[in-house]
Structures are given as C-alpha cells and as structure tokens.
Enzyme design. Structure first.
Site, PDB file in Angstrom:
ATOM      1  N   LYS A  55      -9.938  -5.507   5.220  1.00 12.42           N
ATOM      2  CA  LYS A  55     -10.816  -4.333   5.304  1.00 12.42           C
ATOM      3  C   LYS A  55     -11.419  -3.992   3.934  1.00 12.42           C
ATOM      4  CE  LYS A  55      -7.608  -1.480   6.821  1.00 12.42           C
ATOM      5  NZ  LYS A  55      -6.393  -2.327   6.692  1.00 12.42           N
ATOM      6  N   ARG A  66      -5.053   6.485  10.489  1.00  8.36           N
ATOM      7  CA  ARG A  66      -3.943   5.553  10.654  1.00  8.36           C
ATOM      8  C   ARG A  66      -2.933   6.022  11.702  1.00  8.36           C
ATOM      9  NH1 ARG A  66      -3.862   2.884   5.156  1.00  8.36           N
ATOM     10  NH2 ARG A  66      -2.029   1.598   4.989  1.00  8.36           N
ATOM     11  N   ARG A  74      -0.599 -11.561  -2.664  1.00 11.94           N
ATOM     12  CA  ARG A  74      -1.799 -10.866  -3.137  1.00 11.94           C
ATOM     13  C   ARG A  74      -1.648 -10.330  -4.558  1.00 11.94           C
ATOM     14  NH1 ARG A  74      -4.313  -5.953   0.351  1.00 11.94           N
ATOM     15  NH2 ARG A  74      -2.416  -4.854  -0.249  1.00 11.94           N
ATOM     16  N   ARG A  98       0.706  -5.311  -6.367  1.00 11.79           N
ATOM     17  CA  ARG A  98       1.043  -3.952  -5.927  1.00 11.79           C
ATOM     18  C   ARG A  98       2.530  -3.851  -5.608  1.00 11.79           C
ATOM     19  NH1 ARG A  98      -3.238  -1.982  -1.407  1.00 11.79           N
ATOM     20  NH2 ARG A  98      -1.295  -1.168  -0.567  1.00 11.79           N
ATOM     21  N   ARG A 131       5.573  -2.178   6.444  1.00  7.77           N
ATOM     22  CA  ARG A 131       4.188  -1.709   6.626  1.00  7.77           C
ATOM     23  C   ARG A 131       3.609  -2.272   7.923  1.00  7.77           C
ATOM     24  NH1 ARG A 131       1.662  -3.716   1.329  1.00  7.77           N
ATOM     25  NH2 ARG A 131      -0.274  -2.746   1.974  1.00  7.77           N
TER      26      ARG A 131
END
Ligand code: AMP
Length: 207
Positions: A13, A87, A121, A152, A163
């Site tokens: 996204k 969300r 990532r 992160r 998550r």
C-alpha cells in the site's frame, strides 16, 4: 479523489500510495507514519510504542482523532490517499459517516508472501520507501533521497506474525464492509509494483 487503501501490512500500500499521490496530486496519509513521527517521549508517542511493539492496534478513538485532525488540513480539500486507515469496523463506520471515500482498493496477497516481505524489509528513514534485503545488496542509503535505511522494530518475525493475525481478525472484515458499500475494487497485489500500479491507474481513471 478520496481513496482508501485496504490490505495487510506488507501488501504494498505504501509504495503505491507514494506514486499515486504524485499522479493524482492528493496527499498520502499513512497513520503508521504519523505515529512513527511522534516524539518517543511524548504521551502519544509512548502510547503508540506500547501497542506497536506487540503488533497491536492503537485504540480507535485515538486514531480517529488524529485522522480527523489531519484530514481537516487544507491540502486534503481535493482528496487524499489513506494508507493504514481505517483498520477496524468502528473506524470505517465513523470515517464513512463523517468524511467518506470514493473508492476502496483492496491489496490481496497471501500471508506467506507477506511474512517474507516484512521480515526482510528495510525502510528509508526519510521518505519511507521500502527495500528488501534479498535485492538491496550492500546499500545503506536510500537511492531515491539518500536517507538512512533501517529495519522497523515491528518487522521482526514474532511481531509480524501478530500483525498478520490482528489484520485477519480486525481489518479483513473491512473488505466486506466496502463491498456492501459498493466501492470496493480488488487487486492481485502478489504481482509486481509496476503491474499493480498500472491496474490501479486503470481503475481510478475510469471512476
Ligand atoms: P503501519 O505502518 O500501517 O503498519 O502501522 C504501524 C502501527 O501503527 C500498527 O501496528 C498500529 O500499532 C498503529 N496503527 C497504524 N494505523 C492504525 C490504525 N488505523 N488503527 C490502529 N492502529 C494503527
């Protein structure tokens, strides 16, 4: 154009939002980026860290207040791209009742692909562009803006698993919510960034 991007963490996204924001001249609003930009020792910053470190969602009323404040700003008058919001069903209901969107783009990808994307990532600290350890070689700076690349805190295997679970339980029902509203468009987000982008442009240009 008021655009909502739906999809699990790592579905792509953020990458698409950056390009779409330039093409359609509307701001890219990522609630995750807003939270990460908070001072870590502020009250809200501490609250965020408490939830994000476990892969949990920040309470609805906090998120709604922050989003409403942001959408009230002048640059949102002609539209916006929401990334990471809504969300939960209560967030979507409040947002659609008080502000509203024209289209919800759903980024559909398998959880097994997402696990690899997120744990591998590396993200630019300045512009937020994501890289993947398997293709970035030994670069340590962003090739787009020169910012430092970092991993992160919530991209560890354990937090990512949570998550994705939180996504399945609390966010996935939004697909049905937007389908019922008649504004849902599904995308095969396992495809390449450029293929997904082309598809989105085709959808948005035909609205
Ligand atoms: P993201 O960068 O979108 O993956 O968001 C990082 C973290 O910020 C999430 O794991 C949540 O803790 C928090 N967050 C971001 N957006 C929301 C939202 N709409 N509702 C609740 N928590 C959120």
């Amino acid at each position: 154009m008021r655009i909502v991007l739906l999809g699990a963490p790592g579905a792509g996204k953020g990458s698409q939002a950056k390009s779409l924001s330039e093409r359609y001249n509307v701001p890219h609003i990522s609630t995750g980026d807003i939270f990460r930009a908070l001072k870590p020792d502020s009250e809200l910053g501490q609250l965020f860290a408490q939830y994000a470190s476990k892969g949990q969602l920040v309470p609805d009323e906090v998120v709604l207040r922050i989003v409403k404040e942001r959408l009230d700003q002048d640059d949102c008058k002609n539209g916006f791209i929401l990334d990471g919001f809504p969300r939960t069903i209560p967030q979507a209901e409040a947002f659609e009742r008080e502000i509203g969107s024209d289209v919800a783009l759903n980024f559909d990808v398998d959880n097994s692909i997402l696990m690899d994307r997120l744990t591998g990532r590396w993200t630019c600290k300045e512009c937020g562009v994501p890289y993947h350890k398997s293709t970035m070689g030994d670069i340590t700076k962003c090739t787009r803006c020169g910012g430092e690349l970092y991993q992160r805190k919530d991209d560890t295997a354990e937090t990512v698993a949570n998550r994705l679970k939180v996504y399945d339980e609390q966010t996935k029902p939004l697909i049905d919510f937007y389908a019922k509203q008649g504004t849902l468009k599904n995308l095969d987000a396992a495809k390449s960034i450029s293929e997904v982008y082309e598809k989105i442009v085709q959808i948005l240009d035909n609205l």
